[in-house]
Design an enzyme around this catalytic site. Structure first.
Site, PDB file in Angstrom:
ATOM      1  N   ALA A  61      38.067  32.893  26.973  1.00  0.00           N
ATOM      2  CA  ALA A  61      39.128  33.112  25.992  1.00  0.00           C
ATOM      3  C   ALA A  61      39.874  31.812  25.715  1.00  0.00           C
ATOM      4  CB  ALA A  61      40.096  34.177  26.498  1.00  0.00           C
ATOM      5  N   GLU A 109      31.449  38.092  29.841  1.00  0.00           N
ATOM      6  CA  GLU A 109      31.611  39.482  29.423  1.00  0.00           C
ATOM      7  C   GLU A 109      30.821  39.772  28.150  1.00  0.00           C
ATOM      8  OE1 GLU A 109      35.932  40.969  30.787  1.00  0.00           O
ATOM      9  OE2 GLU A 109      35.950  39.044  29.754  1.00  0.00           O
ATOM     10  N   GLU A 129      38.787  34.679  35.851  1.00  0.00           N
ATOM     11  CA  GLU A 129      40.134  35.124  35.476  1.00  0.00           C
ATOM     12  C   GLU A 129      41.101  35.171  36.654  1.00  0.00           C
ATOM     13  OE1 GLU A 129      37.323  36.897  32.405  1.00  0.00           O
ATOM     14  OE2 GLU A 129      37.318  36.586  34.578  1.00  0.00           O
TER      15      GLU A 129
END
Length: 255
Positions: A61, A109, A129
């Protein structure tokens, strides 16, 4: 555009194109969902390759974008984030991820949403994460555990460590490791082979496996039975059985 869809010979390539690392910001997530839904609708797309280019699949991200978001903002955004990835996972056609370089966090993911994963020999995958004080939020805790089992998934999620291609293959996180220069070629060949197959039977197979994994065995068997019987109403079933009887196995040409 940060994500593009190109179609050739029945294969749609969903290409991430946000250099240098294909960080999955909000605009990229939303575009990914749009193109997954387009690939689902289009009859000329019979199989899909997800590719980030020659250097990197997706490094995760956009952390700078997320850093300024508070709890209320993420409550709103997290559902849209998951929906973008779920749209890829629910493409009712064969999907292969062509993984080069890094596939970390959201990149890993995204690869988990594919049916098959071909990785470069220099690829690195992981769910880091936890190192940000977070957990995977785009399906990683669920799809990774279903793919490699809970203990291996917890190892990767708890530690946030990156795994090289050979270990990813051993874990079952990827299905094939090839030289980096051959990743897209082999992924496209896998998709092209299936693009020539019976589209409805492939959809039935995918939805039976995926739906069964999310249900108890009796429900899974019911899903399988309904799809199996339903395929007897299709032209592809007639073509396949007629070809088998007249020519032998593996020679049917499906429309």
């Amino acid at each position: 555009m940060t994500v593009n869809l190109e179609v050739a010979d029945g294969v749609g390539t969903i290409r991430l194109d946000r250099p240098p690392m294909n960080a999955l910001d909000i605009a990229t997530q939303d575009r990914l969902r749009e193109l997954a839904e387009e690939a689902t609708r289009r009859d000329d797309v019979r199989a899909v390759v997800i590719w980030g280019g020659e250097k990197v699949f997706a490094a995760g991200a956009d952390i700078k974008e997320m850093q300024v978001m508070d709890h209320a903002a993420m409550v709103v955004r997290s559902k849209a984030l998951q929906d973008s990835f779920t749209a890829v996972a629910r493409i009712p056609k064969p999907v292969v991820a062509a993984i080069t370089g890094y596939a970390l966090g959201g990149g890993c993911e995204l690869a988990l949403c594919a049916d098959f994963r071909i990785a470069a020999d220099n690829a690195k995958l992981g769910q880091p994460e936890i190192l940000l004080g977070l957990i995977p939020g785009a399906g990683g805790t669920q799809r990774l555990a279903r793919l490699v089992g809970p203990s291996k998934a917890k190892d990767l999620i708890f530690t946030g460590r990156q795994v090289k291609a050979d270990e990813a293959l051993t874990l079952g996180l990827v299905d094939r490791v090839v030289p980096a220069a051959e990743v897209y070629e082999q992924a496209h060949a896998w998709a092209a082979r299936l693009a020539a197959g019976p589209a409805l039977a492939l959809r039935a197979a995918k939805e039976s496996v995926d739906g069964g994994l999310e249900a108890d065995i009796d429900t899974g068997l019911t899903i399988e039975r309904n799809w199996f019987a339903g395929l007897f109403a299709t032209e592809d079933r007639e073509t396949g059985m007629r070809s088998f009887v007249e020519e032998g196995p593996g020679k049917a040409k499906f429309r």
